[in-house]
Every structure is written in structure tokens, then in C-alpha cells.
Design a protein around this motif. Structure first.
Motif, mmCIF file in Angstrom:
data_model
loop_
_atom_site.group_PDB
_atom_site.id
_atom_site.type_symbol
_atom_site.label_atom_id
_atom_site.label_comp_id
_atom_site.label_asym_id
_atom_site.label_seq_id
_atom_site.Cartn_x
_atom_site.Cartn_y
_atom_site.Cartn_z
ATOM 1 N N MET A 121 0.881 -1.174 -0.048
ATOM 2 C CA MET A 121 0.032 0.337 0.008
ATOM 3 C C MET A 121 0.936 1.271 -0.055
ATOM 4 S SD MET A 121 -2.858 1.734 0.132
ATOM 5 C CE MET A 121 -3.349 3.329 0.597
ATOM 6 N N GLU A 122 0.604 2.037 -0.755
ATOM 7 C CA GLU A 122 1.391 3.542 -0.976
ATOM 8 C C GLU A 122 0.648 4.496 0.077
ATOM 9 O OE1 GLU A 122 1.615 4.911 -4.822
ATOM 10 O OE2 GLU A 122 2.942 6.798 -4.322
ATOM 11 N N ALA A 123 1.508 4.924 0.840
ATOM 12 C CA ALA A 123 1.116 6.024 1.479
ATOM 13 C C ALA A 123 0.813 7.480 1.152
ATOM 14 C CB ALA A 123 2.395 6.254 2.772
ATOM 15 N N VAL A 124 0.585 8.394 1.642
ATOM 16 C CA VAL A 124 -0.022 9.528 1.037
ATOM 17 C C VAL A 124 1.171 10.575 0.864
ATOM 18 C CG1 VAL A 124 -2.190 9.633 1.868
ATOM 19 C CG2 VAL A 124 -0.386 10.530 3.330
ATOM 20 N N SER A 125 2.471 10.016 0.881
ATOM 21 C CA SER A 125 3.811 10.889 0.851
ATOM 22 C C SER A 125 3.771 11.474 -0.738
ATOM 23 C CB SER A 125 5.093 9.972 1.235
ATOM 24 O OG SER A 125 5.092 9.028 0.462
ATOM 25 N N PRO A 126 4.680 12.487 -0.918
ATOM 26 C CA PRO A 126 4.768 13.045 -2.621
ATOM 27 C C PRO A 126 5.533 12.038 -3.359
ATOM 28 C CG PRO A 126 6.132 14.189 -0.700
ATOM 29 C CD PRO A 126 5.241 13.213 0.029
ATOM 30 N N ARG A 150 19.738 10.708 5.531
ATOM 31 C CA ARG A 150 19.070 11.833 5.138
ATOM 32 C C ARG A 150 17.456 11.548 4.907
ATOM 33 N NH1 ARG A 150 22.173 15.506 2.426
ATOM 34 N NH2 ARG A 150 20.772 15.775 0.717
ATOM 35 N N VAL A 151 17.194 10.399 4.803
ATOM 36 C CA VAL A 151 15.608 9.836 4.409
ATOM 37 C C VAL A 151 15.220 9.947 5.850
ATOM 38 C CG1 VAL A 151 14.146 7.893 4.070
ATOM 39 C CG2 VAL A 151 16.066 8.514 2.654
ATOM 40 N N HIS A 152 16.014 9.213 6.828
ATOM 41 C CA HIS A 152 15.493 9.317 8.254
ATOM 42 C C HIS A 152 15.290 10.705 8.855
ATOM 43 C CE1 HIS A 152 15.579 5.079 7.918
ATOM 44 N NE2 HIS A 152 16.959 4.871 8.079
ATOM 45 N N ASP A 182 7.880 1.659 3.206
ATOM 46 C CA ASP A 182 7.508 2.955 3.099
ATOM 47 C C ASP A 182 7.891 3.806 4.383
ATOM 48 O OD1 ASP A 182 6.452 5.573 2.979
ATOM 49 O OD2 ASP A 182 5.261 4.969 1.232
ATOM 50 N N PRO A 183 8.802 4.547 4.510
ATOM 51 C CA PRO A 183 9.264 4.920 5.738
ATOM 52 C C PRO A 183 8.194 6.064 6.264
ATOM 53 C CG PRO A 183 10.548 6.073 3.734
ATOM 54 C CD PRO A 183 9.901 4.894 3.326
ATOM 55 N N TYR A 184 7.531 6.854 5.412
ATOM 56 C CA TYR A 184 6.164 7.640 5.746
ATOM 57 C C TYR A 184 5.071 6.715 6.361
ATOM 58 C CZ TYR A 184 8.738 11.722 4.153
ATOM 59 O OH TYR A 184 9.806 12.667 3.788
ATOM 60 N N ASP A 244 -6.204 0.777 6.908
ATOM 61 C CA ASP A 244 -5.886 -0.538 7.294
ATOM 62 C C ASP A 244 -4.643 -0.811 7.368
ATOM 63 O OD1 ASP A 244 -8.504 -1.046 7.397
ATOM 64 O OD2 ASP A 244 -9.097 -1.902 5.483
ATOM 65 N N SER A 245 -3.865 -0.150 6.323
ATOM 66 C CA SER A 245 -2.226 -0.248 6.350
ATOM 67 C C SER A 245 -1.509 0.226 7.582
ATOM 68 C CB SER A 245 -1.831 0.607 5.043
ATOM 69 O OG SER A 245 -2.219 0.061 3.840
#
Length: 250
Positions: A1-6, A27-29, A70-72, A121-122
Motif C-alpha cells: 500500500m502506497e502512503a500519502v507521501s509525495p 538523510r531519509v530518516h 515506505d518510511p512515511y 488498514d495499512s
């Protein structure tokens, strides 16, 4: 499931690493923990639940591969779980709406459609995954209570006018908050982090603890017997590294 991140959220991870620059994963964290902090504030979370959410996030990715999740989405689930752990419960709907507004500022609020329920649900399923990966060890001892105690003690030692003239307390709290952009919370004891941020705050303003030179042991060892100067230096170095990233990451 893809989160709502850009769509552009992965650019930091894919960018080539220049000499002397932080690793792409760091940098991602940094970006994602900044999201946790700002979303937490918008959701009305207090400092301890936000710190717990950041610690859960860092600990999870200490056990898993960044490319696998997905980190977000992990961050949103960490906020949700931290609210339960620290008894400041949040609705998944609020987390989704705040996250969507943060990550997609120009978008409309999400409708209660299939995409919304799939994301909800994700988050819930991701919470269960995180609990299993972390073996249900999601309660942490944070430096906050130690820093509060140390600040009160130090204030009593210091000259009143010297203390009032410099924002030692405000700076120490800001340093502690910013330390959660990195993994200091996992690598060092809570007492040691509290002393180190106070030590750095004093250094920033050139303030010396009275009679420290004549004392049998330095002031910071009074607060924590097992603390050493190399440990303080390591924590301060990590903090400086975090602020270096802050200047490089938009």
C-alpha cells in the motif's frame, strides 16, 4: 500500500553521496523524523509521545531494511502506536488527514473512499508488524525527566543573573528535541544524553559552572557517575552531524 507521501520523497535516498555528506539513509530518516515531529505537534502530542514515536521509527529501521518499507507509512504507524504507549490516543483519521496535508500541501482532504480505508488498514497492519519486529518492546526511558532534574540542580548552583541572562534551559530542551532526528536515543543512555545536551548548551554560551575547576570531579559526573568525557564528545559530535544535515536538506 502506497502512503500519502509525495512522489519526490525518495529523491534523497537515490541521490549520489558526496564526500563528507551524510549517508542517503540518514538523510531519509532525518526527513521522516522531522515529519513525525511536525505532524505530532499538529496532532497535539506532547514531547514524550513524539520522542517515543521517533524512537519506535529508528528502532524499527535498525531491525529492517529501509528499501523494504515506505518510511512515511512506518512513521504514521509509529505516531499511532506511540499515542497508545504514552496514553495520548489518536484517531487514525486525524493522523491520515494531518499527514496528507503535510506531505501534499496543495491537495484536498482525503474523502472517506476506498483509498482512505485502504490507508487506514495499512496503518493498523503496519502497527502489528512493528510490534512483532520490535518484540513488543516499545516503552522507552527518555532523557526528559533527567534533563529537568539536572537543569533545576544547575540553576541552584549558578549565579542567578548569569542564568537569567543566557537561555541555557531553552537551548538544552531544543538540543534534546533535535537529537531525535538521529539514532542517539538508541545508542546512548538517557542520562548521558541529558547531560550532553546541557554540556553543549553551556558551551554554546560560554557559561562555566562555578567552582568546577576546584571540584573533585567535573559537574557532569556528579549527575552521572559512569559518564565519561569521550561519551559526551560522541553525543555532541552526533548532534553537530544532525545540524549539518539540517543545513543540507531542504
Amino acid at each position: 500500500m502506497e502512503a500519502v507521501s509525495p512522489e519526490s520523497r525518495g529523491e534523497g535516498a537515490a541521490a549520489p553521496q558526496a564526500e563528507g555528506r551524510p549517508a542517503p539513509e540518514a538523510r531519509v530518516h532525518f526527513r521522516v523524523t522531522r515529519f513525525i515531529m511536525e505532524a505530532g505537534v499538529k496532532l497535539g502530542l506532547q514531547s514524550i509521545p513524539i520522542a517515543t514515536a521517533c524512537t519506535i521509527y529508528h528502532k524499527f529501521f535498525g531491525e529492517t531494511d529501509l528499501d523494504a518499507y515506505d518510511p512515511y507509512l512506518i512513521a504514521m504507524s509509529a505516531i499511532y502506536l506511540a499515542g497508545k504507549v504514552e496514553e495520548q490516543h489518536l484517531r487514525t483519521r486525524d493522523i491520515i488527514n494531518v499527514s496528507n496535508r503535510y506531505l501534499n500541501p496543495s491537495s484536498e482532504p482525503l474523502e472517506l473512499d476506498a483509498r482512505f480505508w485502504e490507508l487506514r488498514d495499512s496503518i493498523v497492519q503496519c502497527e502489528l508488524l512493528m510490534l512483532r519486529v520490535l518484540r513488543f518492546q516499545v516503552s522507552f526511558q527518555h532523557p526528559h525527566k533527567y534533563l529537568l532534574h539536572y537543569l533545576i540542580s544547575l540553576k541552584n548552583w549558578m549565579n542567578r543573573y548569569s542564568w537569567q541572562r543566557t537561555p541555557i534551559s531553552v537551548t538544552a530542551w531544543a538540543l534534546l528535541r533535535d537529537s531525535y532526528h538521529g539514532g542517539l536515543c538508541l545508542r546512548f543512555r538517557a542520562q548521558h544524553i541529558a547531560v550532553a545536551v546541557l554540556h553543549l548548551a553551556l558551551q554554546v554560551y560560554g557559561v562555566e559552572v562555578p567552582a568546577d575547576a576546584e571540584a573533585e570531579k567535573p559537574w557532569w559526573q556528579v549527575f552521572s557517575d559512569d559518564l565519561t568525557k569521550p561519551t559526551i564528545d560522541s553525543i555532541v559530535s552526533d548532534l553537530i552531524h544532525i545540524y549539518t544535515m539540517d543545513t543540507e536538506i531542504p
